[in-house]
Design an enzyme around this catalytic site. Structure first.
Site, PDB file in Angstrom:
ATOM      1  CB  ALA A  29      -0.917   0.065   1.314  1.00 18.94           C
ATOM      2  CG  ASN A  30       1.494   4.361  -2.505  1.00 23.05           C
ATOM      3  OD1 ASN A  30       1.914   3.117  -2.690  1.00 23.05           O
ATOM      4  ND2 ASN A  30       1.371   5.347  -3.349  1.00 23.05           N
ATOM      5  NE  ARG A  31       4.404   6.562   5.673  1.00 16.05           N
ATOM      6  CZ  ARG A  31       4.498   5.453   6.351  1.00 16.05           C
ATOM      7  NH1 ARG A  31       3.453   5.780   7.439  1.00 16.05           N
ATOM      8  NH2 ARG A  31       5.534   4.977   6.704  1.00 16.05           N
TER       9      ARG A  31
END
Ligand code: C5P
Length: 220
Positions: A29-31
């Protein structure tokens, strides 16, 4: 029908991260808190727009008065955006994962005692913004991307605008010391065909309102 400068207009907003499953219990995932995308959707609703809000798994509360489409992966986000067309404007505030697993793993990858960690075979996700910006028919009149940069913000964001084929890029400086990621304030530079415009530090809600006003002006 709503009232306001965006009454009768349909705007798609993407927001939040995407999660790309590695196996049934893990993901890439990305932040992204989803705060800026949510604030933007809310500001557009206030101006009378019909908003389709396509969000990945974000902790921000969902905006009120929108059609909310919850997705998990980049492919699902792309499908949801495509299904929501036609639109007058599309704003891509989501932090989409660049890669996903090449092959789906139906069972949990086991940790081998004393063994080497697994290597993950990844493949690139579709660039949703670039795809919509490049549509030959049915392209929204206004396509806006976001750029999270840590250095040379204007140069990188200007190059990104050209590369993606979008009309505007909203660039922000996400160096950890700025506190912007996950915070309530944002300092953005708006890149348009006319050049770069630095906005002062303000709340994400105020960035959203100002951007919504600009979108309303651009759509006329
Ligand atoms: O290339 P980069 O990820 O920095 O570009 C950011 C912009 O592109 C954001 O507007 C983001 O929502 C959009 N994007 C997208 N699909 C991707 C990657 C980024 O829509 N796969």
């Amino acid at each position: 029908l709503g009232t306001g400068p965006l009454a009768g207009r349909h705007v798609i907003v993407t927001s939040g991260p995407t999660h790309e499953p590695i196996d049934p219990v893990r993901y890439l995932a990305n932040r992204s808190s989803g705060a800026q995308g949510t604030a933007l959707a809310q500001a557009l609703v206030r101006l009378g727009a019909r908003v389709t809000f396509v969000t990945g798994p974000a902790r921000a509360a969902r905006p009120v008065g929108c059609t909310v489409v919850e997705v998990e992966t980049a492919i699902q986000m792309q499908d949801a955006v495509t299904a929501a067309l036609p639109a007058d404007a599309a704003i891509f505030a989501a932090a989409v994962a660049d890669w996903r697993m090449q092959a789906e793993t139906g069972s949990k990858i086991k940790k081998q005692a004393g063994g080497a960690p697994p290597s993950l075979d990844l493949t690139e996700n579709p660039d949703i913004l670039k795809g919509i910006a490049g549509l030959e028919s049915g392209r929204p009149q206004l396509v806006v991307g976001f750029a999270a940069e840590t250095d040379d913000v204007v140069a990188h964001a200007t190059a990104k605008r050209a590369r993606k084929g979008c009309d505007w890029i909203v660039a922000n400086d996400v160096r950890p010391e700025t506190g912007i990621m996950g915070g309530t304030d944002n300092a953005v530079t708006l890149i348009t065909e006319d050049g770069a415009e630095d906005w002062p530090l303000m709340s994400k809600r105020d960035v959203a309102r100002r951007l919504a006003d600009r979108i309303a002006k651009a759509l006329g």
